[in-house]
Design an enzyme around this catalytic site. Structure first.
Site, PDB file in Angstrom:
ATOM      1  N   ASP A   1      46.661   8.853  10.998  1.00 47.27           N
ATOM      2  CA  ASP A   1      45.370   9.570  10.789  1.00 47.27           C
ATOM      3  C   ASP A   1      44.594   8.836  11.962  1.00 47.27           C
ATOM      4  O   ASP A   1      43.736   9.768  12.361  1.00 47.27           O
ATOM      5  CB  ASP A   1      45.058   9.074   9.506  1.00 47.27           C
ATOM      6  CG  ASP A   1      45.771   9.763   8.542  1.00 47.27           C
ATOM      7  OD1 ASP A   1      46.485  10.744   8.635  1.00 47.27           O
ATOM      8  OD2 ASP A   1      45.656   9.349   6.930  1.00 47.27           O
TER       9      ASP A   1
ATOM     10  N   LYS B   1      20.279  -2.117  -1.056  1.00 49.77           N
ATOM     11  CA  LYS B   1      20.497  -3.361  -0.552  1.00 49.77           C
ATOM     12  C   LYS B   1      21.930  -3.672  -0.874  1.00 49.77           C
ATOM     13  O   LYS B   1      22.305  -4.025  -1.997  1.00 49.77           O
ATOM     14  CB  LYS B   1      19.598  -4.486  -1.596  1.00 49.77           C
ATOM     15  CG  LYS B   1      19.374  -5.662  -1.008  1.00 49.77           C
ATOM     16  CD  LYS B   1      18.324  -6.824  -1.680  1.00 49.77           C
ATOM     17  CE  LYS B   1      18.140  -8.088  -0.724  1.00 49.77           C
ATOM     18  NZ  LYS B   1      17.499  -7.762   0.430  1.00 49.77           N
TER      19      LYS B   1
ATOM     20  N   ASP C   1      26.228  -4.325   1.306  1.00 49.81           N
ATOM     21  CA  ASP C   1      26.763  -4.606   2.616  1.00 49.81           C
ATOM     22  C   ASP C   1      26.705  -3.593   3.618  1.00 49.81           C
ATOM     23  O   ASP C   1      26.931  -3.612   4.669  1.00 49.81           O
ATOM     24  CB  ASP C   1      28.328  -4.989   2.392  1.00 49.81           C
ATOM     25  CG  ASP C   1      28.297  -6.470   1.650  1.00 49.81           C
ATOM     26  OD1 ASP C   1      27.573  -7.242   1.704  1.00 49.81           O
ATOM     27  OD2 ASP C   1      29.472  -6.884   1.365  1.00 49.81           O
TER      28      ASP C   1
ATOM     29  N   THR D   1      38.340  10.702   0.876  1.00 48.50           N
ATOM     30  CA  THR D   1      39.993  10.040   0.427  1.00 48.50           C
ATOM     31  C   THR D   1      40.097   8.547   1.657  1.00 48.50           C
ATOM     32  O   THR D   1      41.233   8.119   1.667  1.00 48.50           O
ATOM     33  CB  THR D   1      40.979  10.918   0.641  1.00 48.50           C
ATOM     34  OG1 THR D   1      41.049  11.497   1.771  1.00 48.50           O
ATOM     35  CG2 THR D   1      41.151  11.771  -0.674  1.00 48.50           C
TER      36      THR D   1
ATOM     37  N   SER E   1      37.977   3.849  -1.150  1.00 48.18           N
ATOM     38  CA  SER E   1      38.156   2.232  -1.359  1.00 48.18           C
ATOM     39  C   SER E   1      36.811   1.256  -2.072  1.00 48.18           C
ATOM     40  O   SER E   1      36.944   0.535  -2.504  1.00 48.18           O
ATOM     41  CB  SER E   1      38.528   1.548  -0.058  1.00 48.18           C
ATOM     42  OG  SER E   1      39.629   1.840   0.557  1.00 48.18           O
TER      43      SER E   1
END
Length: 287
Positions: free
Chosen positions: A70, A172, A174, A185, A190
């Site tokens: 990919d 707020k 990461d 996907t 994830s």
């Protein structure tokens, strides 16, 4: 699809499988009267055929064969840009969610594609611009996603987010993933985002580890314009496109994302369906 007169080949680096396939594939295409253009990486496997910069391969091509995973396909998509040339993706990598044609299927499926017995899946691109002092300083087309993350040390960042001038919230977290249906996907999945059927006209906002229990992923129409502004110090935030290219974001920069008028064309065997790939590649729905 028009008659194929010229085909490009783009390959994964350091691949023993590509090294074996490329010379045979070039010969196979030439026997059918098809001219071949290859990138510099592919030329290393070709046995003497000269290559060119990857960005030049799609010029004059009617079809581009991608040998890799990919990541290679995402790189090839960036090289093709907005030309809307069909990609024939062959999986030499690991997961291969987008490059779903196996090595064993290469020649039978390519033969079918040359005869027009194939299906073309259109995957909408997303344009992302970085605006600094009212000027566009960077512009990208993403197949999967645009991701804003902290650039160095492990700390949260503040991202003021708007959809069509409507204030969403000050994330707020990461980071924030702005994903297309194709990208739903990938990293977004994830991070807890939903799976979006490829033809659904939507964009997904998926926060990365938000410091708020109520900050769930949000789907907005693909007609939306998404604006994100960093409230952190200069270059504490980094913008990454499809996990491959990007740029640092300064305080008061605005990142603007909206659906492109252009699509990536992926050649698919007639029998290959979205949920089949989900089950095979992601083990989706298994008990």
């Amino acid at each position: 699809m028009p008659i194929i007169k010229t085909a490009g080949i783009i390959s994964k680096p350091n691949s023993t499988a590509a090294e074996e396939i490329v010379p045979k594939l070039i010969e196979w295409l030439r026997r059918r009267g098809i001219a071949v253009r290859i990138d510099e990486q592919t030329s290393l496997y070709s046995g003497g055929v000269s290559g060119m910069p990857r960005e030049e391969v799609p010029q004059s091509c009617d079809l581009v064969v991608v040998l890799g995973g990919d990541g290679t396909l995402l790189s090839a998509a960036r090289a093709i840009g907005r030309r809307e040339i069909p990609l024939f993706p062959v999986n030499l990598g690991g997961l291969g969610f987008l490059t779903a044609i196996s090595i064993e299927e290469l020649y039978p499926e390519l033969e079918r594609a040359l005869r027009g017995e194939h299906r073309i899946a259109k995957r909408k691109l997303m344009t992302t611009e970085v605006i600094r002092e009212n000027n566009v300083i960077a512009s990208f087309d993403a197949l999967n996603d645009a991701v804003l993350t902290k650039s160095s040390i492990a700390r949260m960042i503040d991202l003021d987010t708007y959809v069509d001038e409507q204030f969403v919230c000050a994330y707020k977290a990461d980071g924030l993933i702005i994903a297309t249906p194709t990208g739903s996907t990938a990293y977004s999945l994830s991070a807890g985002g939903p799976i979006i059927f490829p033809s659904v006209p939507a964009i997904c906002l998926t926060p990365i580890c938000p410091h708020m229990l109520t900050n769930r992923p949000v789907l907005v129409p693909e007609t939306s314009v998404i604006r994100v502004a960093s409230r952190g110090p200069d270059e504490s935030v980094y913008l990454t496109i499809d996990g491959q290219v990007g740029t640092p974001i300064r305080e008061h920069d605005t990142v603007v994302c909206h659906s492109s008028h252009h699509s990536l064309l992926l050649i698919r065997p007639p029998r290959m369906m979205f949920f089949d790939v989900l089950r095979q590649k992601l083990k989706w729905g298994e008990r």
